[in-house]
Structure formats: C-alpha cells, structure tokens
Write a protein that holds these residues in place. Sequence first.
Motif, PDB file in Angstrom:
ATOM      1  N   GLU A  95       0.833  -1.209   0.000  1.00  0.00           N
ATOM      2  CA  GLU A  95       0.000   0.000   0.000  1.00  0.00           C
ATOM      3  C   GLU A  95       0.865   1.257   0.000  1.00  0.00           C
ATOM      4  O   GLU A  95       0.588   2.228  -0.706  1.00  0.00           O
ATOM      5  CB  GLU A  95      -0.950  -0.007   1.197  1.00  0.00           C
ATOM      6  CG  GLU A  95      -1.874   1.190   1.261  1.00  0.00           C
ATOM      7  CD  GLU A  95      -2.870   1.242   0.115  1.00  0.00           C
ATOM      8  OE1 GLU A  95      -3.224   2.354  -0.295  1.00  0.00           O
ATOM      9  OE2 GLU A  95      -3.290   0.185  -0.369  1.00  0.00           O
TER      10      GLU A  95
ATOM     11  N   ARG B 257       1.124   4.304  -2.811  1.00  0.00           N
ATOM     12  CA  ARG B 257       0.934   5.724  -2.477  1.00  0.00           C
ATOM     13  C   ARG B 257       2.200   6.529  -2.710  1.00  0.00           C
ATOM     14  O   ARG B 257       2.184   7.754  -2.588  1.00  0.00           O
ATOM     15  CB  ARG B 257       0.481   5.863  -1.023  1.00  0.00           C
ATOM     16  CG  ARG B 257      -0.936   5.368  -0.796  1.00  0.00           C
ATOM     17  CD  ARG B 257      -1.497   5.819   0.532  1.00  0.00           C
ATOM     18  NE  ARG B 257      -0.617   5.582   1.661  1.00  0.00           N
ATOM     19  CZ  ARG B 257      -0.929   4.849   2.724  1.00  0.00           C
ATOM     20  NH1 ARG B 257      -2.113   4.287   2.811  1.00  0.00           N
ATOM     21  NH2 ARG B 257      -0.082   4.692   3.700  1.00  0.00           N
TER      22      ARG B 257
ATOM     23  N   GLU C  93       4.833   6.497  -0.832  1.00  0.00           N
ATOM     24  CA  GLU C  93       5.371   6.956   0.448  1.00  0.00           C
ATOM     25  C   GLU C  93       6.530   6.057   0.890  1.00  0.00           C
ATOM     26  O   GLU C  93       6.457   4.836   0.733  1.00  0.00           O
ATOM     27  CB  GLU C  93       4.298   6.874   1.545  1.00  0.00           C
ATOM     28  CG  GLU C  93       3.130   7.792   1.326  1.00  0.00           C
ATOM     29  CD  GLU C  93       2.096   7.643   2.429  1.00  0.00           C
ATOM     30  OE1 GLU C  93       2.457   7.228   3.547  1.00  0.00           O
ATOM     31  OE2 GLU C  93       0.932   7.938   2.156  1.00  0.00           O
TER      32      GLU C  93
END
Length: 172
Positions: free
Chosen positions: A157, A161, A163
């Motif tokens: 995830e 994103r 990140e």
Amino acid sequence: MIAIKLDGKPTTAAGDSLSRYAQDLYRRPGMTLVGVVELRHVERTQPAPDEDKEPAVKLRITALEIANPEQEDTLRDAQRALYLHRNAQGTLDESGDIELADRTLKLTGGLLHAIEAARYEVAVRGWADHARRALAVNGSTANELRAELRKLADGLELVLRGEPAGDGGERG
C-alpha cells in the motif's frame, strides 16, 4: 537451463514483411532493421533423464513488422522500457523503503514514469521475497502468518501511495 532455439524459417506473413528489404540487406552488409516480433512456441525437446543434453524450446517468428526510419526511435524507446522493467535493480530495506540502484536510475533517463515502473518492479520483487521468507519459517502460528501478511499488505500500500515506509506510520 533450457535452451532457446529459433526455427530458421519464419511464417509466410512474417517472411513477407522481410522480403521487401531483401535488396537493401544484400547491398548493405551489417544493415540493421528495427521491428516488432511475435514468437510462438512450436517444439520442445525433453532429453531422457540419463542423457547429457539440455532441454530446449524452439520458437518460430509468426508475425513481424519492420519500422520505417521515422518509427525506429519510438520502437527503440519501447525496447529500452522493456529492458528497464526486466532489469530494474535496487533494494527494499528492513523498513520497506525502496532505493533504486544507480544503474537503474541511469536507465530511466530521468523520466518519471520509468522511475515509477522501476520502483514498482523492485518493490514487488522485495515484497515477494519477504512473503517467501515468511512462508519458509516452519512452525509459524496463524497469528504470526497474519502479522507477516499485514506487513506485506501495508508495504505494498505504501508503494502504491509513493510513500517511504518510514514516513507511513505504523506497520506490522
């Protein structure tokens, strides 16, 4: 290791694509053509277990289109992109942060989409390795496997994103 062999004769359709270049190819030794090719598995050789031969797969050129000079750069760009996807290198550190290798960054040419594609390639390989290591631990409890699965899902995830794992809050 399985050997790959090309059948010497392309299909009629693929041969037709090449035939228009026969004169130029004959007149200009070392001439290069850039094209798009489709290969089909047509035969396999499986030596007996006691034979000292490699197994082999034979491929035939079933479709081929040659680019004109104005199209060659576009196809070479596609070829570079496919090479980057196949050869992207980097690391996924303990916290899940992705660091692309210098060689991979050079291959991207600074293009954002190429950098992202390389990041995804490295991340997916890294998280797949993480999952395999977790599965290789004998005697893991259901809770331990659930925790590893959660780490995997959280890590993927964060990659999606964009990140860094260290900035994404709690994991695990």
